[in-house]
Design a protein around this motif. Structure first.
Motif, mmCIF file in Angstrom:
data_model
loop_
_atom_site.group_PDB
_atom_site.id
_atom_site.type_symbol
_atom_site.label_atom_id
_atom_site.label_comp_id
_atom_site.label_asym_id
_atom_site.label_seq_id
_atom_site.Cartn_x
_atom_site.Cartn_y
_atom_site.Cartn_z
ATOM 1 N N UNK A 1 7.171 -99.568 -16.941
ATOM 2 C CA UNK A 1 6.973 -99.716 -15.504
ATOM 3 C C UNK A 1 6.982 -101.194 -15.109
ATOM 4 N N UNK A 2 6.322 -102.021 -15.909
ATOM 5 C CA UNK A 2 6.265 -103.455 -15.602
ATOM 6 C C UNK A 2 7.628 -104.116 -15.759
ATOM 7 N N UNK A 3 8.483 -103.555 -16.620
ATOM 8 C CA UNK A 3 9.794 -104.165 -16.872
ATOM 9 C C UNK A 3 10.766 -103.966 -15.721
ATOM 10 N N UNK A 4 10.501 -102.992 -14.828
ATOM 11 C CA UNK A 4 11.449 -102.722 -13.746
ATOM 12 C C UNK A 4 11.566 -103.925 -12.815
ATOM 13 N N UNK A 5 10.482 -104.708 -12.682
ATOM 14 C CA UNK A 5 10.529 -105.904 -11.840
ATOM 15 C C UNK A 5 11.491 -106.954 -12.362
#
Length: 429
Positions: A45-49
């Motif tokens: 989820x954090x990598x989508x940014x």
């Protein structure tokens, strides 16, 4: 022991509306394979940014030509995204404290997917800038909720350890994103890159729906009224130690922003590296940062987050000073630039799990709001600092080194000046 007379402690105590044992009972369910699953889900989820920011960078020249835009207009699509990411968190953070984590997260992922599709079919640079800005707002929900979930489940040392694991996943994303974008351009156009981002958002939406439970129980939720959100922000700004952590987190993020914005020109134009050699050099520095964050769990277990953060920031400032000296005198040539830079980036990376862990530990009753302030400060301070590298450019690495010395130096002074008050708080779980 901390004196109850300490105003910051009194503020923390007044915020607590229920016993702290309930969140720990929930955290006890995340052990073994479930803990690994939590790390992977939150990491993805954090990598989508970073993927959203960096994956389409190789397509900027093609995009600029096809949409009959100038380079400056194309750059606004990045600026708009960063503004959306920063300001969106300020709204979504308090919202997640009021309605729980799942709803904003799922709506953010759905919105990200929709905006990605609209980016893919945008007929003009103006429309693309608008949709990218809204894509940033949607991405802000993912960023702030992921951080708030960490605080819902863990505090202190365990929070710092989990954030260290997330940095590993998040650290790989911006390194691989441009290469992934370049690979996609061989089989599709810039439109296809946004379709891939839309598909990624859809997959993450399904993953979050089935694999991530609600972590904020109803009895810990806050009012959704805007006046209550403003009161929550006001209470945090009145907590001097929290403000120090927010500023330190933002300045250390700006240190990396300065490096990322300045190093491509320095290494390729000044030291003559080709794109492949630059990729290796950039990856080597990123590897150092990832290694540092992965030994962080061992360090915080032994010394605690405050001592590790202080030592890392002071070490970063010393390396930045060394970098200023070597670049201004030309000592060591490229090695005089790369060696202190490697240690500087690695040590700066230790701030990413520890500063948020300390800050969030102080405001667990409003973790979403606290995470929003942290995230917004990082993008605001980092976004304002990065352009200075270009503005001050004189054809040498000295401006970049000077900016990194300023950001790490101010952070070191703040931490050294407040270390006693910070150390007075227990971060043990």
């Amino acid at each position: 022991m901390t004196s109850v007379a300490d105003p910051a402690v009194q503020t923390d105590q007044l915020h607590l509306t229920a016993p702290v044992v309930a969140p720990r009972a929930l955290s006890d369910t995340f052990v073994g394979s479930k803990y690994v699953q939590l790390v992977l889900v939150l990491g993805l989820l954090s990598a989508i940014g970073p993927l959203t920011v960096d994956m389409y960078l190789p397509a900027l020249p093609e995009l600029t030509t096809q949409l009959h835009a100038t380079d400056a207009q194309a750059q606004t699509t990045i600026t708009g995204l960063l503004i959306g990411l920063g300001l969106g968190q300020l709204v979504i953070g308090p919202l997640s404290d009021a309605v729980g984590r799942r709803k904003p997260l799922l709506m953010g992922l759905a919105g990200h997917g929709l905006m990605s599709v609209l980016c893919a079919i945008a007929p003009s640079i103006t429309m693309l800038t608008v949709t990218r800005s809204l894509q940033g707002v949607a991405g802000a929900a993912v960023a702030v909720v992921a951080m708030a979930i960490v605080r819902d489940l863990f505090t202190g040392i365990r929070a710092a350890q989990l954030l260290s694991r997330l940095v590993l996943v998040m650290g790989v994303a911006p390194i691989l994103a441009p290469s992934l974008g370049s690979a996609l351009l061989k089989v599709t156009s810039w439109h296809g890159i946004f379709i891939v981002l839309a598909a990624a958002a859809a997959l993450l939406l399904a993953l979050a729906f089935f694999a991530l439970p609600e972590t904020l129980p109803s009895w810990r939720r806050r009012s959704a009224r805007p006046v209550e959100s403003l009161k929550a922000y006001a209470s945090m700004f009145s907590d001097k130690m929290f403000v120090v952590m927010v500023v330190v987190a933002g300045l250390m993020f700006a240190t990396i922003f300065a490096y990322v914005s300045g190093s491509p020109f320095i290494l390729q134009h000044l030291y003559g590296l080709n794109p492949q050699q630059f990729g290796l050099a950039f990856g080597g520095n990123a590897f150092g940062m990832i290694v540092a964050t992965q030994i962080n769990p061992v360090l915080v277990q032994r010394f605690g987050p405050v001592k590790v953060l202080t030592a890392a920031v002071v070490g970063s400032a010393l390396m930045a000073l060394t970098l200023v000296l070597t670049t201004s005198t030309g000592f060591g040539g490229m090695a005089g630039f790369m060696v202190p830079l490697w240690f500087l980036v690695a040590l700066a990376g230790l701030s990413f799990p520890n500063a948020p862990a300390i800050a969030l530990n102080r405001h667990g009753e409003a973790a979403g709001t606290a995470a929003a302030l942290l995230g917004s400060a990082q993008f605001l301070i980092g976004g304002l600092t990065a352009p200075l590298v270009g503005v001050l450019d004189n054809g040498t690495p000295v401006p970049m080194a000077g900016i990194m010395l300023a950001t790490t130096g101010i952070s070191a002074v703040l931490l050294l000046a407040t270390r006693r008050r910070l150390s007075a708080f227990s971060f043990d779980d």
